[in-house]
Motif scaffolding. Structure first.
Motif, PDB file in Angstrom:
ATOM      1  N   LEU A   1       0.850  -1.182   0.000  1.00  0.00           N
ATOM      2  CA  LEU A   1       0.000   0.000   0.000  1.00  0.00           C
ATOM      3  C   LEU A   1       0.893   1.242   0.000  1.00  0.00           C
ATOM      4  O   LEU A   1       1.823   1.335   0.805  1.00  0.00           O
ATOM      5  N   PRO A   2       0.677   2.207  -0.902  1.00  0.00           N
ATOM      6  CA  PRO A   2       1.520   3.410  -0.932  1.00  0.00           C
ATOM      7  C   PRO A   2       1.167   4.342   0.230  1.00  0.00           C
ATOM      8  O   PRO A   2       0.471   5.340   0.071  1.00  0.00           O
ATOM      9  N   PHE A   3       1.667   4.005   1.398  1.00  0.00           N
ATOM     10  CA  PHE A   3       1.308   4.730   2.611  1.00  0.00           C
ATOM     11  C   PHE A   3       2.539   4.860   3.488  1.00  0.00           C
ATOM     12  O   PHE A   3       3.473   4.057   3.409  1.00  0.00           O
ATOM     13  N   ASP A   4       2.561   5.887   4.340  1.00  0.00           N
ATOM     14  CA  ASP A   4       3.714   6.152   5.203  1.00  0.00           C
ATOM     15  C   ASP A   4       4.051   4.949   6.082  1.00  0.00           C
ATOM     16  O   ASP A   4       5.220   4.621   6.289  1.00  0.00           O
ATOM     17  N   ILE A   5       3.025   4.297   6.606  1.00  0.00           N
ATOM     18  CA  ILE A   5       3.213   3.148   7.487  1.00  0.00           C
ATOM     19  C   ILE A   5       3.142   1.857   6.668  1.00  0.00           C
ATOM     20  O   ILE A   5       2.251   1.699   5.840  1.00  0.00           O
ATOM     21  N   SER A   6       4.073   0.973   6.919  1.00  0.00           N
ATOM     22  CA  SER A   6       4.037  -0.327   6.247  1.00  0.00           C
ATOM     23  C   SER A   6       2.915  -1.172   6.845  1.00  0.00           C
ATOM     24  O   SER A   6       2.830  -1.343   8.070  1.00  0.00           O
ATOM     25  N   VAL A   7       2.043  -1.695   5.980  1.00  0.00           N
ATOM     26  CA  VAL A   7       0.930  -2.528   6.442  1.00  0.00           C
ATOM     27  C   VAL A   7       0.918  -3.848   5.678  1.00  0.00           C
ATOM     28  O   VAL A   7       1.534  -3.973   4.621  1.00  0.00           O
ATOM     29  N   ALA A   8       0.200  -4.814   6.216  1.00  0.00           N
ATOM     30  CA  ALA A   8       0.112  -6.127   5.574  1.00  0.00           C
ATOM     31  C   ALA A   8      -0.587  -6.011   4.224  1.00  0.00           C
ATOM     32  O   ALA A   8      -1.545  -5.255   4.065  1.00  0.00           O
ATOM     33  N   LYS A   9      -0.091  -6.769   3.244  1.00  0.00           N
ATOM     34  CA  LYS A   9      -0.706  -6.769   1.916  1.00  0.00           C
ATOM     35  C   LYS A   9      -2.051  -7.485   1.956  1.00  0.00           C
ATOM     36  O   LYS A   9      -2.183  -8.550   2.546  1.00  0.00           O
ATOM     37  N   SER A  10      -3.038  -6.907   1.291  1.00  0.00           N
ATOM     38  CA  SER A  10      -4.330  -7.588   1.159  1.00  0.00           C
ATOM     39  C   SER A  10      -4.178  -8.758   0.194  1.00  0.00           C
ATOM     40  O   SER A  10      -3.379  -8.705  -0.744  1.00  0.00           O
ATOM     41  N   GLN A  11      -4.962  -9.814   0.408  1.00  0.00           N
ATOM     42  CA  GLN A  11      -4.867 -11.003  -0.443  1.00  0.00           C
ATOM     43  C   GLN A  11      -6.260 -11.529  -0.775  1.00  0.00           C
ATOM     44  O   GLN A  11      -7.231 -11.242  -0.082  1.00  0.00           O
ATOM     45  N   TYR A  12      -6.333 -12.317  -1.865  1.00  0.00           N
ATOM     46  CA  TYR A  12      -7.593 -12.990  -2.178  1.00  0.00           C
ATOM     47  C   TYR A  12      -7.457 -14.512  -2.111  1.00  0.00           C
ATOM     48  O   TYR A  12      -8.427 -15.222  -2.323  1.00  0.00           O
ATOM     49  N   SER A  13      -6.241 -14.994  -1.826  1.00  0.00           N
ATOM     50  CA  SER A  13      -6.053 -16.438  -1.692  1.00  0.00           C
ATOM     51  C   SER A  13      -4.770 -16.704  -0.923  1.00  0.00           C
ATOM     52  O   SER A  13      -3.851 -15.880  -0.930  1.00  0.00           O
ATOM     53  N   ASN A  14      -4.736 -17.857  -0.270  1.00  0.00           N
ATOM     54  CA  ASN A  14      -3.510 -18.267   0.420  1.00  0.00           C
ATOM     55  C   ASN A  14      -2.457 -18.750  -0.568  1.00  0.00           C
ATOM     56  O   ASN A  14      -1.287 -18.899  -0.207  1.00  0.00           O
ATOM     57  N   THR A  15      -2.887 -19.021  -1.794  1.00  0.00           N
ATOM     58  CA  THR A  15      -1.965 -19.427  -2.859  1.00  0.00           C
ATOM     59  C   THR A  15      -1.925 -18.295  -3.890  1.00  0.00           C
ATOM     60  O   THR A  15      -2.400 -17.188  -3.641  1.00  0.00           O
TER      61      THR A  15
ATOM     62  N   ARG B   1      -3.595 -18.041  -6.602  1.00  0.00           N
ATOM     63  CA  ARG B   1      -4.861 -17.773  -7.268  1.00  0.00           C
ATOM     64  C   ARG B   1      -6.020 -18.378  -6.485  1.00  0.00           C
ATOM     65  O   ARG B   1      -5.821 -19.193  -5.578  1.00  0.00           O
ATOM     66  N   ILE B   2      -7.223 -17.961  -6.835  1.00  0.00           N
ATOM     67  CA  ILE B   2      -8.422 -18.574  -6.290  1.00  0.00           C
ATOM     68  C   ILE B   2      -8.581 -19.928  -6.971  1.00  0.00           C
ATOM     69  O   ILE B   2      -8.611 -20.019  -8.197  1.00  0.00           O
ATOM     70  N   GLU B   3      -8.685 -20.988  -6.155  1.00  0.00           N
ATOM     71  CA  GLU B   3      -8.550 -22.347  -6.686  1.00  0.00           C
ATOM     72  C   GLU B   3      -9.861 -22.990  -7.142  1.00  0.00           C
ATOM     73  O   GLU B   3      -9.894 -23.721  -8.129  1.00  0.00           O
ATOM     74  N   THR B   4     -10.951 -22.769  -6.414  1.00  0.00           N
ATOM     75  CA  THR B   4     -12.186 -23.523  -6.680  1.00  0.00           C
ATOM     76  C   THR B   4     -13.379 -22.590  -6.845  1.00  0.00           C
ATOM     77  O   THR B   4     -13.326 -21.414  -6.475  1.00  0.00           O
ATOM     78  N   GLU B   5     -14.483 -23.146  -7.359  1.00  0.00           N
ATOM     79  CA  GLU B   5     -15.717 -22.384  -7.508  1.00  0.00           C
ATOM     80  C   GLU B   5     -16.253 -21.922  -6.158  1.00  0.00           C
ATOM     81  O   GLU B   5     -16.725 -20.787  -6.026  1.00  0.00           O
ATOM     82  N   VAL B   6     -16.193 -22.801  -5.175  1.00  0.00           N
ATOM     83  CA  VAL B   6     -16.683 -22.439  -3.840  1.00  0.00           C
ATOM     84  C   VAL B   6     -15.868 -21.272  -3.283  1.00  0.00           C
ATOM     85  O   VAL B   6     -16.420 -20.319  -2.718  1.00  0.00           O
ATOM     86  N   GLN B   7     -14.539 -21.324  -3.439  1.00  0.00           N
ATOM     87  CA  GLN B   7     -13.684 -20.235  -2.967  1.00  0.00           C
ATOM     88  C   GLN B   7     -14.010 -18.945  -3.711  1.00  0.00           C
ATOM     89  O   GLN B   7     -14.057 -17.867  -3.108  1.00  0.00           O
ATOM     90  N   LEU B   8     -14.258 -19.032  -5.014  1.00  0.00           N
ATOM     91  CA  LEU B   8     -14.603 -17.850  -5.799  1.00  0.00           C
ATOM     92  C   LEU B   8     -15.928 -17.264  -5.323  1.00  0.00           C
ATOM     93  O   LEU B   8     -16.051 -16.048  -5.136  1.00  0.00           O
ATOM     94  N   ALA B   9     -16.919 -18.128  -5.121  1.00  0.00           N
ATOM     95  CA  ALA B   9     -18.227 -17.658  -4.659  1.00  0.00           C
ATOM     96  C   ALA B   9     -18.120 -16.998  -3.292  1.00  0.00           C
ATOM     97  O   ALA B   9     -18.663 -15.905  -3.059  1.00  0.00           O
ATOM     98  N   ASP B  10     -17.395 -17.636  -2.376  1.00  0.00           N
ATOM     99  CA  ASP B  10     -17.218 -17.069  -1.033  1.00  0.00           C
ATOM    100  C   ASP B  10     -16.457 -15.740  -1.080  1.00  0.00           C
ATOM    101  O   ASP B  10     -16.737 -14.817  -0.316  1.00  0.00           O
ATOM    102  N   SER B  11     -15.493 -15.636  -1.987  1.00  0.00           N
ATOM    103  CA  SER B  11     -14.705 -14.409  -2.112  1.00  0.00           C
ATOM    104  C   SER B  11     -15.585 -13.231  -2.515  1.00  0.00           C
ATOM    105  O   SER B  11     -15.310 -12.080  -2.126  1.00  0.00           O
ATOM    106  N   GLY B  12     -16.629 -13.510  -3.266  1.00  0.00           N
ATOM    107  CA  GLY B  12     -17.508 -12.448  -3.739  1.00  0.00           C
ATOM    108  C   GLY B  12     -18.157 -11.661  -2.618  1.00  0.00           C
ATOM    109  O   GLY B  12     -18.478 -10.481  -2.777  1.00  0.00           O
ATOM    110  N   TYR B  13     -18.362 -12.298  -1.459  1.00  0.00           N
ATOM    111  CA  TYR B  13     -18.939 -11.580  -0.321  1.00  0.00           C
ATOM    112  C   TYR B  13     -17.947 -11.487   0.849  1.00  0.00           C
ATOM    113  O   TYR B  13     -18.328 -11.394   2.012  1.00  0.00           O
ATOM    114  N   GLY B  14     -16.660 -11.506   0.510  1.00  0.00           N
ATOM    115  CA  GLY B  14     -15.620 -11.197   1.491  1.00  0.00           C
ATOM    116  C   GLY B  14     -15.237 -12.311   2.420  1.00  0.00           C
ATOM    117  O   GLY B  14     -14.698 -12.062   3.508  1.00  0.00           O
ATOM    118  N   GLN B  15     -15.511 -13.562   2.025  1.00  0.00           N
ATOM    119  CA  GLN B  15     -15.106 -14.703   2.841  1.00  0.00           C
ATOM    120  C   GLN B  15     -14.059 -15.505   2.068  1.00  0.00           C
ATOM    121  O   GLN B  15     -13.217 -14.916   1.421  1.00  0.00           O
TER     122      GLN B  15
END
Length: 705
Positions: A527-541, A543-557
């Motif tokens: 994040l281009p910010f004065d304080i270093s912060v953790a990077k946001s992610q959409y998967s532990n790998t 990429r998003i691996e499965t349909e269920v993971q993709l569907a859950d990602s759509g509402y922030g899970q």
């Protein structure tokens, strides 16, 4: 046969003897020639050789160039020690000499020269003269006295380095209120002349009160500088707030501090006096943001060589104190002078004035900072407040917290242990971390879907009830939601916070477009910010691996994790015609927004989502209706993220989110507030956070409710 062998051995031995004798003779010849060569050196060449040794700190070789009388006047050990103390003490380097004149007469010579060298106080340049005496066999040798080092230096004089310590800069909020700077504490110490003769018992009592061994106190009292009327400081503690003490409702900690100091004063010889310290007025409410300083360690000095830290310097350890360390610390002044045996200064050789540290003014509003802290201080939470139109960060709060003043005053082992053993992790800075965003992420999915054309805002996704799965390939996994409504179009999906709608939307967008859209919005990036912060992610790998993971990602899970400051920045696109504004912390008198992600979505898409988020607040069905105000439009989105070990886990916890912003850029106090609180299960979910933020907004923005 034996005679031949004896003759051969005899001959060999003789040959070796002759050969060794020849080598010895040759060595002696060259040694004599070397001495003759050295004796023929001119005084100027000898002096330049002396300076070369000096530049290499080869003081032993320098001593070897002195004449016999000079070596009788000063021993080799004293010669080396004096030179080492002086030249290393002043940080001498780059030593050069330029010979101006050489005079030889009756076996004596004078070499006039100009010497220059760099030091910790700047460049030193002086004119001087070195004398040489010629011996018949040895040639010229240097006649040495202390003035060879510096012209005005006498035998009993010393070269002193006087340090003028730089004052550390202060940190202020946008309104000029102190966040870090000069403060006053109480220094507890002993005056030897006022102690009892048999003070062993008193020292034991004092040691227990101060949490330090009696032997440690004795050691401090045995220092050579101490006299009967000296004040020997032992520990720095908080100063008693007399105004608060005399108020109708004095603070409990202040009353206890007064009782503690009264108890200390019962020990004969104890004196409590004021001392200047680094002070953090916000205490717990600003500790994770402002940070603290500590005295440097040996490791610090090794890690930061040639950066002007002294053994009693402080260094920023966290927060703004660490972030702006270089600007705040300043540069110490130095004076190098010759002092006589009595300590009086005779001659200043070099002087460099001190440069005090620079003051830093932040965009932070300390009143808002404290209000947010008070609202969430019993929770495990992280909150960021921004001006959505300029990018100014108005508050950064993490709770529970700690008092950063304790680090200045010398934190007890008990206090340190309690902070580290606390299950709520008060030292853990939550606004720098990343968390599952839940439904607060749905506007991001909406923006990507509308941008790619995968989402038709007027398409009815159908009445599915409170649970849905795509097909039997998902097994027993269903997406669930809390509200049954109709029609299932984009705007209503925001109002009712429909998980099923945004699960279907993510599937319509598809793996590649969804991940590409998130990459363009700064996921998996700094994040281009004065304080270093953790990077946001959409998967532990990767990429998003499965349909269920993709569907859950759509509402922030799924495996979606977002930093609160990043999420707040992304929400600025809905207030700025699709442009994501860069957050910043250093105050500007005339703030001008800097676009971080231009065209993150189109102005039309930004307007559509902003309108829908406005109804999340204004509609009586909206999940954020608890923050509604009649006097102004607010837009926002709630979120409740489930944190559990597995899909079947029924004992997991929940994170509650609320992102809300004022939609009128002409408002005197525009604000975007993003709050996350942990463990809101059975406390109202995101509604718990809405109620907290409602109170903060009502206090921050005056007017009707």
């Amino acid at each position: 046969m034996r005679r031949r062998k004896k003759r051969f051995l005899f001959s060999t031995v003789c040959t070796l003897i002759i050969l060794l004798a020849g080598l010895a003779g040759a060595a002696l010849f060259f040694q004599i020639q070397g001495k003759i060569g050295a004796s023929r050196k001119k005084p100027d060449a000898l002096f330049l050789e002396y300076v070369e040794y000096l530049s290499r700190a080869d003081y032993k070789a320098m001593y070897g160039m002195l004449d016999e009388q000079s070596q009788l006047n000063i021993s080799e050990e004293d010669f080396i020690t004096r030179h080492k103390n002086i030249y290393e003490g002043i940080g001498a380097n780059g030593i050069t000499a330029e010979i101006k004149q050489v005079e030889e007469k009756d076996g004596e010579a004078a070499v006039s020269y100009t010497m220059s060298l760099s030091s910790i106080a700047g460049e030193i340049i002086f004119n001087n003269q070195a004398e040489f005496r010629k011996e018949k066999k040895k040639g010229y040798e240097m006649v040495w006295n202390d003035s060879v080092i510096f012209p005005e230096l006498g035998r009993t004089d010393k070269v002193r380095v006087i340090t003028d310590k730089a004052q550390r800069g202060s940190v202020f909020d946008r309104n000029g209120r102190l966040l870090a700077g000069k403060g006053t504490a109480s220094s507890v110490g002993l005056v030897p002349g006022k102690m009892r003769e048999d003070s062993a018992g008193d020292l034991e009592t004092l040691g227990k009160l101060l949490g330090m061994p009696a032997d440690s106190i004795k050691k401090k009292l045995s220092a050579k500088w101490i006299k009967e009327d000296s004040f020997v400081p032992l520990k720095t503690i908080k100063k008693v707030d007399e105004l608060n003490l005399n108020s109708m409702e004095p603070r409990e900690d202040n009353v206890k501090n007064k009782e503690f100091q009264d108890q200390l004063l019962t020990v004969p010889g104890v004196l409590i006096t004021d001392t200047q310290v680094r002070y953090y007025p916000l205490g717990e409410s600003g500790a994770h943001l402002v940070g603290y300083v500590q005295y440097v360690t040996a490791e610090d000095l090794e890690k930061h060589p040639n950066e002007d830290y002294l053994t009693d310097s402080v260094i920023g350890r966290s927060g703004m104190e660490a972030l702006f360390e270089k600007e705040l610390k300043g540069t110490n002044g130095r004076t190098i002078a010759i002092a006589d045996a009595g300590g009086a200064l005779k001659k200043t050789l070099a002087a460099k004035p001190r440069t005090d540290g620079r003051d830093i003014t932040l965009t932070i509003d300390s009143t808002l900072q404290m209000e947010i802290y008070e609202a969430f201080k019993e929770d495990k939470s992280g909150t960021v407040a921004m001006n959505p139109y300029t990018g100014e960060v108005l508050a950064l709060v993490s709770t529970p917290s700690y008092d950063d003043n304790d680090f200045i005053l010398g934190m007890s082992e008990e206090t340190w242990a309690s902070l580290n053993d606390d299950e709520r992790k008060p030292m853990f800075n939550r606004f720098r971390q990343r968390f599952a965003p839940g439904s607060s992420f749905k506007p991001i999915t909406g923006a990507i879907g509308l941008t790619t054309g995968a989402i038709d805002p007027n398409e009815d996704y159908g009445k599915e009830g409170l649970s849905w799965r795509k097909d039997e390939s998902w097994g027993n996994y269903y997406v669930t939601t809390l509200h049954d409504y109709s029609p299932a179009i984009l705007e209503n999906a925001f109002i009712y916070s429909d998980n099923i709608y945004f699960a279907k939307a993510a599937l319509k967008i598809g793996f590649d477009d969804f991940m590409s859209g998130l990459d363009k919005l700064g996921f998996n990036q700094e994040l281009p910010f004065d304080i270093s912060v953790a990077k946001s992610q959409y998967s532990n790998t990767e990429r998003i691996e499965t349909e269920v993971q993709l569907a859950d990602s759509g509402y922030g899970q799924g495996q979606m994790l977002v930093n609160p400051i990043h999420l707040a920045s992304l929400y600025t696109m809905f207030a700025n015609e699709g442009n994501v504004i860069k957050p910043y912390l250093q105050y500007k008198p005339e703030p001008a927004p800097e676009v971080w992600l231009p065209g993150a979505c189109s102005p039309e898409i930004a307007d559509r989502i902003r309108t829908a988020l406005g109804k999340v607040i204004s509609s009586r069905h909206g999940t954020g209706h608890g923050a509604y105000r009649k006097d102004m439009e607010l837009a926002g989105k709630t979120g409740t993220a489930e944190i559990k070990a597995s899909k079947d886990d029924t004992n997991g916890t929940e994170l509650g989110w609320f992102a809300v912003f004022t939609t009128d850029p002409s408002l005197e106090t525009p604000i975007l507030l993003v709050s996350m609180a942990e463990d809101v299960k059975d406390r109202g979910g995101s509604g718990y956070v809405v109620r907290k933020d409602k109170a903060i907004l009502d206090s921050y923005i005056p007017g009707g409710r």
